[in-house]
Design a protein around this motif. Sequence first.
Motif, PDB file in Angstrom:
ATOM      1  N   SER A 197       6.692  16.718  -0.421  1.00  0.00           N
ATOM      2  CA  SER A 197       7.881  17.176  -0.632  1.00  0.00           C
ATOM      3  C   SER A 197       7.826  18.755  -1.014  1.00  0.00           C
ATOM      4  CB  SER A 197       8.734  16.612  -1.896  1.00  0.00           C
ATOM      5  OG  SER A 197       7.845  16.618  -2.998  1.00  0.00           O
ATOM      6  N   ASN A 198       6.586  19.235  -0.691  1.00  0.00           N
ATOM      7  CA  ASN A 198       6.482  20.641  -1.218  1.00  0.00           C
ATOM      8  C   ASN A 198       6.252  21.462   0.213  1.00  0.00           C
ATOM      9  OD1 ASN A 198       4.085  19.386  -0.380  1.00  0.00           O
ATOM     10  ND2 ASN A 198       2.736  20.971  -1.603  1.00  0.00           N
TER      11      ASN A 198
ATOM     12  N   LYS B  46     -19.028  18.396 -13.524  1.00  0.00           N
ATOM     13  CA  LYS B  46     -18.364  18.607 -14.986  1.00  0.00           C
ATOM     14  C   LYS B  46     -16.935  18.107 -14.905  1.00  0.00           C
ATOM     15  CE  LYS B  46     -20.874  21.920 -17.707  1.00  0.00           C
ATOM     16  NZ  LYS B  46     -20.814  22.935 -18.521  1.00  0.00           N
ATOM     17  N   VAL B  47     -16.395  18.616 -13.901  1.00  0.00           N
ATOM     18  CA  VAL B  47     -14.740  18.517 -13.992  1.00  0.00           C
ATOM     19  C   VAL B  47     -14.304  18.079 -12.539  1.00  0.00           C
ATOM     20  CG1 VAL B  47     -12.395  19.429 -14.096  1.00  0.00           C
ATOM     21  CG2 VAL B  47     -14.280  20.271 -15.615  1.00  0.00           C
ATOM     22  N   ALA B  48     -13.515  16.569 -12.322  1.00  0.00           N
ATOM     23  CA  ALA B  48     -13.113  16.336 -11.001  1.00  0.00           C
ATOM     24  C   ALA B  48     -11.603  16.192 -11.086  1.00  0.00           C
ATOM     25  CB  ALA B  48     -13.521  14.937 -10.604  1.00  0.00           C
ATOM     26  N   ILE B  49     -10.988  17.094 -10.010  1.00  0.00           N
ATOM     27  CA  ILE B  49      -9.555  17.190  -9.871  1.00  0.00           C
ATOM     28  C   ILE B  49      -9.121  16.212  -8.888  1.00  0.00           C
ATOM     29  CG2 ILE B  49      -7.620  18.621  -9.631  1.00  0.00           C
ATOM     30  CD1 ILE B  49      -9.345  19.503 -11.854  1.00  0.00           C
ATOM     31  N   ILE B  50      -8.339  15.264  -9.126  1.00  0.00           N
ATOM     32  CA  ILE B  50      -8.020  14.066  -8.372  1.00  0.00           C
ATOM     33  C   ILE B  50      -6.412  14.361  -8.057  1.00  0.00           C
ATOM     34  CG2 ILE B  50      -7.567  11.616  -7.752  1.00  0.00           C
ATOM     35  CD1 ILE B  50      -9.991  10.959  -9.451  1.00  0.00           C
ATOM     36  N   ALA B  51      -5.943  15.133  -6.858  1.00  0.00           N
ATOM     37  CA  ALA B  51      -4.659  15.719  -6.648  1.00  0.00           C
ATOM     38  C   ALA B  51      -3.983  14.906  -5.643  1.00  0.00           C
ATOM     39  CB  ALA B  51      -4.692  17.147  -6.640  1.00  0.00           C
ATOM     40  N   ALA B  52      -2.983  14.207  -5.869  1.00  0.00           N
ATOM     41  CA  ALA B  52      -2.293  13.550  -4.878  1.00  0.00           C
ATOM     42  C   ALA B  52      -1.151  13.860  -4.292  1.00  0.00           C
ATOM     43  CB  ALA B  52      -1.927  11.796  -5.623  1.00  0.00           C
ATOM     44  N   GLY B  53      -1.029  13.900  -2.911  1.00  0.00           N
ATOM     45  CA  GLY B  53       0.252  13.949  -2.378  1.00  0.00           C
ATOM     46  C   GLY B  53       0.556  15.641  -2.319  1.00  0.00           C
ATOM     47  N   SER B  54       1.825  15.669  -2.585  1.00  0.00           N
ATOM     48  CA  SER B  54       2.453  17.182  -2.744  1.00  0.00           C
ATOM     49  C   SER B  54       2.081  17.739  -3.778  1.00  0.00           C
ATOM     50  CB  SER B  54       4.051  16.769  -2.737  1.00  0.00           C
ATOM     51  OG  SER B  54       4.442  16.090  -3.775  1.00  0.00           O
ATOM     52  N   PHE B  55       1.175  17.418  -4.770  1.00  0.00           N
ATOM     53  CA  PHE B  55       0.429  18.052  -5.965  1.00  0.00           C
ATOM     54  C   PHE B  55      -1.010  18.445  -5.409  1.00  0.00           C
ATOM     55  CE2 PHE B  55       2.644  17.709 -10.084  1.00  0.00           C
ATOM     56  CZ  PHE B  55       3.681  18.637  -9.783  1.00  0.00           C
TER      57      PHE B  55
ATOM     58  N   ILE C 191       0.945  -1.097   0.091  1.00  0.00           N
ATOM     59  CA  ILE C 191      -0.119   0.018  -0.039  1.00  0.00           C
ATOM     60  C   ILE C 191       0.799   1.288   0.002  1.00  0.00           C
ATOM     61  CG2 ILE C 191      -1.709   1.475   1.182  1.00  0.00           C
ATOM     62  CD1 ILE C 191      -2.676  -1.464   2.527  1.00  0.00           C
ATOM     63  N   TYR C 192       0.604   2.147  -0.985  1.00  0.00           N
ATOM     64  CA  TYR C 192       1.550   3.460  -0.862  1.00  0.00           C
ATOM     65  C   TYR C 192       0.450   4.523  -0.655  1.00  0.00           C
ATOM     66  CZ  TYR C 192       5.317   6.393  -2.632  1.00  0.00           C
ATOM     67  OH  TYR C 192       6.581   7.077  -2.546  1.00  0.00           O
ATOM     68  N   LEU C 193       0.657   5.206   0.294  1.00  0.00           N
ATOM     69  CA  LEU C 193      -0.192   6.321   0.823  1.00  0.00           C
ATOM     70  C   LEU C 193       0.563   7.690   0.363  1.00  0.00           C
ATOM     71  CD1 LEU C 193      -1.069   5.181   4.345  1.00  0.00           C
ATOM     72  CD2 LEU C 193      -2.677   4.666   1.983  1.00  0.00           C
ATOM     73  N   ALA C 194      -0.325   8.687   0.118  1.00  0.00           N
ATOM     74  CA  ALA C 194       0.250   9.946  -0.217  1.00  0.00           C
ATOM     75  C   ALA C 194      -0.540  11.021   0.478  1.00  0.00           C
ATOM     76  CB  ALA C 194      -0.058  10.197  -1.752  1.00  0.00           C
ATOM     77  N   PRO C 195      -0.004  11.288   1.449  1.00  0.00           N
ATOM     78  CA  PRO C 195      -0.719  12.298   2.622  1.00  0.00           C
ATOM     79  C   PRO C 195      -0.476  13.902   1.977  1.00  0.00           C
ATOM     80  CG  PRO C 195       1.368  11.727   3.648  1.00  0.00           C
ATOM     81  CD  PRO C 195       1.222  10.918   2.437  1.00  0.00           C
ATOM     82  N   THR C 196      -1.437  14.898   2.227  1.00  0.00           N
ATOM     83  CA  THR C 196      -1.197  16.010   1.651  1.00  0.00           C
ATOM     84  C   THR C 196      -1.173  16.939   2.665  1.00  0.00           C
ATOM     85  OG1 THR C 196      -3.775  16.273   2.305  1.00  0.00           O
ATOM     86  CG2 THR C 196      -3.124  15.279   0.057  1.00  0.00           C
ATOM     87  N   THR C 197      -0.958  16.867   3.999  1.00  0.00           N
ATOM     88  CA  THR C 197      -0.630  17.913   5.032  1.00  0.00           C
ATOM     89  C   THR C 197      -0.210  17.132   6.048  1.00  0.00           C
ATOM     90  OG1 THR C 197      -2.687  17.209   6.473  1.00  0.00           O
ATOM     91  CG2 THR C 197      -2.769  18.901   4.630  1.00  0.00           C
ATOM     92  N   CYS C 198       0.462  17.960   7.307  1.00  0.00           N
ATOM     93  CA  CYS C 198       1.481  17.415   8.236  1.00  0.00           C
ATOM     94  C   CYS C 198       0.431  16.388   9.119  1.00  0.00           C
ATOM     95  CB  CYS C 198       2.007  18.813   8.895  1.00  0.00           C
ATOM     96  SG  CYS C 198       2.809  18.037  10.325  1.00  0.00           S
ATOM     97  N   GLU C 199      -0.834  16.781   9.376  1.00  0.00           N
ATOM     98  CA  GLU C 199      -1.542  16.280  10.213  1.00  0.00           C
ATOM     99  C   GLU C 199      -1.819  14.755   9.597  1.00  0.00           C
ATOM    100  OE1 GLU C 199      -1.041  19.966  11.428  1.00  0.00           O
ATOM    101  OE2 GLU C 199      -1.799  19.438   9.638  1.00  0.00           O
TER     102      GLU C 199
END
Length: 586
Positions: free
Chosen positions: A440-441, A468-477, A409-417
């Motif tokens: 890394s951002n 209409k549009v879905a943005i699926i943004a992973a990890g540091s993006f 399993i490869y997880l991609a957190p987006t925030t510190c918490e």
Amino acid sequence: MYIENIKSPADLKQLNIEALKVVADETRQAVLNRVSKHGGHVGPNLGFVEATVALHYVFDTPKDKLVFDVSHQSYPHKVLTGRASGFLGNLDEMNAISGYSSPTECPEYDNFEVGHTSTSVSLATGLQKARDIKGTKENIIAVIGDGSLSGGEAFEGFDEASELGTGIIIVVNDNEMSIAEPHGGIYKNLRDLRESNGQCNHNWFKAWGFEYKYLEEGNDVEKLIEVFRSVKDTNKPTVVHIHTEKGHGFTPAVENKEAWHYGMPFNKEDGSRPERPTTESYEQLLSDWLLKEMKQDKTLIAVTAGTPSAAGFTPEKRKEAGAQHVDVGIAEEQAVAMISGMAKGGLRPVWTVFSTFIQRTYDQIAQDLCINANPAVINVTWGGTASMNDITHICLFDIPMLCSIPGLIYLAPTTCEEYFAMLRWAILQDKKPIAIRIPSNGVHHTTETIDREYAYEAKYKVIQKGEKVAIIAAGSFYQKGENVVRLLAEKGIKATLVNPRYLNEVDRETLDSLKGSHELVVTLEDGSKDGGFGERIAAYYGTSEMKVLVGGIKKDLYDRFDLQQLLSDNHLLDEQIVEDVIDILS
């Protein structure tokens, strides 16, 4: 000044010993000039100046082949092979010179692109075999630091060099250091060899079938010339073991060898560095968190592989952790197999590794860890575009690599918490190996409620519902995804925003739920898109009517890229993504 007039090593051969000593001093000052203004590897290069002068004086490069390991000690070599302007000139001239051995830069004298460790002997055995088959007579010289001897490929290279049985010269540059202190049983023998002036009964190199010479004065040009002359044109596998001083000639680098392995620009007069704004870093946050948790859980073990800085483990923190910190040396493969064994034995290991170095461990992750389903944890740090950017150190391939391995399993957190919630869950669960891609951002915080438990199947999190549009943004993006959603809103498009959290597989339920009210899904990942997260989503939608715009970096070997230019070239600037979305919708 001699070095300004040295266009090739042939110019050295016209000089006497006293002049060569001056050349060494000038070369050291040239290295200091570069690293103080440009940054780079300081200690390893300063310690190998005299050896480089002696090697080029004795051997007939480029006919004789010189192969460096890691290339942390290749700056003096560059100074003496027609690239002094990269050390004496302006910043543009310095930027034109790589910090590593590079045949694209100098094909005559640099035989290989080298930036990862423990490879020089193996590469040199290939040149050795090629010479033997062709019947030519050139010397093959591999340079390897004592720190690099902890890597498995170094053992394999020595094994093959001995098996071939023909002339090869391996210069072991022993400065008693790796990036930090060295770890591994071989260092006990190196110490015994140093203390006995190479005469102790137990000699690792002789046991492998090598002729062996030891030189205590590894920073003495005259004695180095003498020992290299004694082995030139040998027809046997030969080790020349030289004892050098890391940082030689620059007091701050000698007094604090670990801190001066690599450095940003500094004042070369006193070693002082400009004060930088104090900012949070995941390295500091992680090491503080682990040390706190270790006091409550003696089974929690922090593992590093020659780069304790990846996890923020300074010398003081390593001492505080004691037996709960393990550094396996520069041996990432050993780290993976060991954490699998630790987990099997009832411990809770957490291995922290730079993205560029996890590439060395594909087989061990697949075989030793995932097939056995042992619940070890891997932190992948510095993954993505805003990280190291030399061609040998780019950090763009961990997502395609790790996501191709079943059972991980490869997880991609987006925030510190979110990161620390995932880390705690990964440590406490006991079913599967878990990898976590540390953002890394920079350190981003949130006041939103964070999930504390995570499923073993992918469960995306819809942050904002739109149409209409879905943005699926992973990890540091993810923050880039937030920006895109905001810019689209300014143009009258309310987009859905999804934090996928899982990189290794798709969440079918969430993806299916988008079909009825969306025309376009945009995926954003901070890495190579070929074989990555977004392409997996595009493949899932397949023959459906959903359009998918996969946002990531085109697969390539980039060298010293400009971040903004790279993003622009791949249409990953926020405004470019918005323009592409509008074009597709229209």
